[in-house]
Design an enzyme around this catalytic site. Structure first.
Site, PDB file in Angstrom:
ATOM      1  N   CYS A   1      10.164   0.147  -9.026  1.00 13.85           N
ATOM      2  CA  CYS A   1       8.831   0.502  -8.540  1.00 13.85           C
ATOM      3  C   CYS A   1       8.909   0.651  -7.028  1.00 13.85           C
ATOM      4  O   CYS A   1       9.507  -0.179  -6.353  1.00 13.85           O
ATOM      5  CB  CYS A   1       7.834  -0.592  -8.918  1.00 13.85           C
ATOM      6  SG  CYS A   1       6.157  -0.313  -8.317  1.00 13.85           S
TER       7      CYS A   1
ATOM      8  N   CYS B   1       6.835  -8.679 -10.765  1.00 17.51           N
ATOM      9  CA  CYS B   1       7.283  -7.448 -10.109  1.00 17.51           C
ATOM     10  C   CYS B   1       7.844  -6.452 -11.131  1.00 17.51           C
ATOM     11  O   CYS B   1       8.694  -6.797 -11.958  1.00 17.51           O
ATOM     12  CB  CYS B   1       8.345  -7.784  -9.067  1.00 17.51           C
ATOM     13  SG  CYS B   1       9.042  -6.362  -8.221  1.00 17.51           S
TER      14      CYS B   1
ATOM     15  N   CYS C   1       3.485   2.381   2.646  1.00 19.08           N
ATOM     16  CA  CYS C   1       3.796   1.796   3.953  1.00 19.08           C
ATOM     17  C   CYS C   1       3.764   2.864   5.050  1.00 19.08           C
ATOM     18  O   CYS C   1       4.477   3.866   4.977  1.00 19.08           O
ATOM     19  CB  CYS C   1       5.170   1.134   3.926  1.00 19.08           C
ATOM     20  SG  CYS C   1       5.659   0.407   5.518  1.00 19.08           S
TER      21      CYS C   1
ATOM     22  N   ASP D   1      25.320  -7.120  -2.176  1.00 19.40           N
ATOM     23  CA  ASP D   1      24.711  -7.730  -3.380  1.00 19.40           C
ATOM     24  C   ASP D   1      25.762  -8.348  -4.294  1.00 19.40           C
ATOM     25  O   ASP D   1      25.532  -8.479  -5.501  1.00 19.40           O
ATOM     26  CB  ASP D   1      23.925  -6.684  -4.187  1.00 19.40           C
ATOM     27  CG  ASP D   1      22.719  -6.167  -3.434  1.00 19.40           C
ATOM     28  OD1 ASP D   1      22.293  -6.828  -2.480  1.00 19.40           O
ATOM     29  OD2 ASP D   1      22.209  -5.096  -3.795  1.00 19.40           O
TER      30      ASP D   1
ATOM     31  N   CYS E   1       0.228  -3.146  -4.855  1.00 17.27           N
ATOM     32  CA  CYS E   1       1.117  -3.633  -5.917  1.00 17.27           C
ATOM     33  C   CYS E   1       0.380  -3.635  -7.258  1.00 17.27           C
ATOM     34  O   CYS E   1      -0.644  -4.317  -7.403  1.00 17.27           O
ATOM     35  CB  CYS E   1       1.608  -5.039  -5.586  1.00 17.27           C
ATOM     36  SG  CYS E   1       2.702  -5.723  -6.858  1.00 17.27           S
TER      37      CYS E   1
ATOM     38  N   CYS F   1       0.788  -2.710   1.437  1.00 18.53           N
ATOM     39  CA  CYS F   1       1.766  -3.033   0.388  1.00 18.53           C
ATOM     40  C   CYS F   1       1.224  -4.082  -0.582  1.00 18.53           C
ATOM     41  O   CYS F   1       1.461  -4.009  -1.792  1.00 18.53           O
ATOM     42  CB  CYS F   1       3.084  -3.500   1.005  1.00 18.53           C
ATOM     43  SG  CYS F   1       2.966  -4.962   2.062  1.00 18.53           S
TER      44      CYS F   1
END
Length: 372
Positions: free
Chosen positions: A244, A217, A251, A137, A201, A197
């Site tokens: 979150c 999100c 899943c 990242d 949400c 999924c």
């Protein structure tokens, strides 16, 4: 010196496991098939205030431009699911704070980068001359498409990489190299018709298969954005104060995921007590001390208070909560917006509670069943 690259690739995977990685794959640098989708995502503004994504544009799909000479990417996976993670227990108690599983322990960036660097040094010792660079990242690179191409899993409808044995509870890191290692084969997508999924949400941030509107999100809202959180999302955030995991919690591939062997990813003691009032009471010095070495530290104390204030607004009515919220007023204009909203929410909860109590009293006085 003639190098047996197949044998070297086999050794790399063994060395990686010795360094704490659970799986490693190798791929070339061609991500051209992802460039159009990336540009469309950016043009739609789905990246929100993450300007660095737009600034680098399609370079994210060109690893060889990030590190000239790169012809292969070694993609590595490190599992992070901690023992006693709490999972949905915190979500079901609105007085407790929910923190994304990946952030319960130490910040993963430095640890994984150091291990990737050690892997590069091991390879360099074998080939004598090696150009390499580790990424975690730390640069604009499409790590999930690279990992998918390297055979580490497939991209789920929530955009996260999935492995049939590890689910999605893992970090990814890349080692860019300039040697022609043999490449691995991608894995077939196994999500099928499952949409768990997408439907789970809280803010409907998953728009289509693998397309996420970051602006909706909760992970983006609580971590990446320091702006005022739109009011339409505040109630939907519940008690999620940092990240979150909803799309991962539902899943099916995550049901049998292994617990991490890396103790650095275990829940830190300062987060054992996740009571909203307790966390909200931290002053800046306490926050910095308790979050030392944590990914959470980078959002800063004010954003920490902002996130918790929303959760407190969503909690059941409490005079203690209202008092705590009022005590934080006039500290910061941005924070005040969320504090005032939370106070109003708490007052609304009290009014609703009083109405229910009054209705129950009337029912009892009339001698009617309570469910009348």
């Amino acid at each position: 010196m003639k190098i047996n690259y197949q044998a070297l690739a086999n050794n790399i995977k063994v060395w990686a496991q010795e360094l704490g990685f659970q799986k490693v794959g190798i791929c070339d640098v061609d991500l051209s098939q992802h460039e159009a989708a990336l540009e469309q995502w950016l043009e739609a503004g789905y990246h929100g205030s993450m300007d660095w994504m737009a600034r680098h544009g399609v370079m994210r799909a060109r690893p060889d431009e990030l590190h000239p000479g790169t012809i292969r990417v070694i993609s590595a996976r490190m599992d992070y699911l901690p023992p006693q993670a709490g999972f949905a227990s915190n979500l079901s108690d609105p007085t407790q704070a929910y923190i994304s599983r990946y952030a319960l322990g130490r910040d993963y960036h430095k640890l994984i980068r150091n291990q990737l660097k050690k892997l590069g040094q091991k390879i360099e010792a074998e080939v004598e001359l090696l150009g390499y660079r580790p990424f975690v990242d730390s640069a604009p690179i499409l790590e999930r498409p690279l990992a998918e191409k390297a055979g580490l899993g497939w991209t789920g409808k929530h955009s996260l990489l999935l492995d049939k044995n590890a689910g999605s509870w893992f970090f990814l890191g890349e080692l860019l190299v300039d040697i022609p290692l043999p490449i691995d084969k991608p894995i077939e997508n196994q999500c099928g018709k499952c949409t768990a999924c997408i439907t789970s949400c809280p803010t409907n941030a998953i728009l289509d298969n693998g397309v996420i509107d970051a602006r909706r999100c909760i992970s983006y809202l609580t971590i990446e954005s320091s702006d005022v959180i739109p009011e339409e999302f505040r109630s939907l955030m519940g008690n999620r104060i940092y990240g979150c995991d909803d799309c991962q919690l539902v899943c099916p591939w995550n049901r049998e995921a292994d617990i991490t062997q890396q103790s650095d990813f275990y829940r830190r003691e300062s987060l054992d007590n996740s009571d909203l009032l307790s966390l909200f009471a931290w002053d800046e010095a306490t926050f910095l001390k308790n979050m030392e070495g944590s990914a959470i530290r980078r959002i800063g104390h004010l954003q920490w208070l902002r996130n918790i204030s929303i959760a407190m607004g969503n909690a059941p009515h409490s005079s203690e909560i209202i008092s705590a919220l009022n005590e934080r007023l006039n500290l910061d204009d941005n924070l005040d917006i969320h504090l005032l909203w939370a106070i109003e929410q708490q007052q609304s909860h009290q009014v609703n509670q009083n109405r229910k109590e009054q209705r129950l009293i009337r029912i009892i006085e009339k001698g009617l069943p309570r469910d009348a």
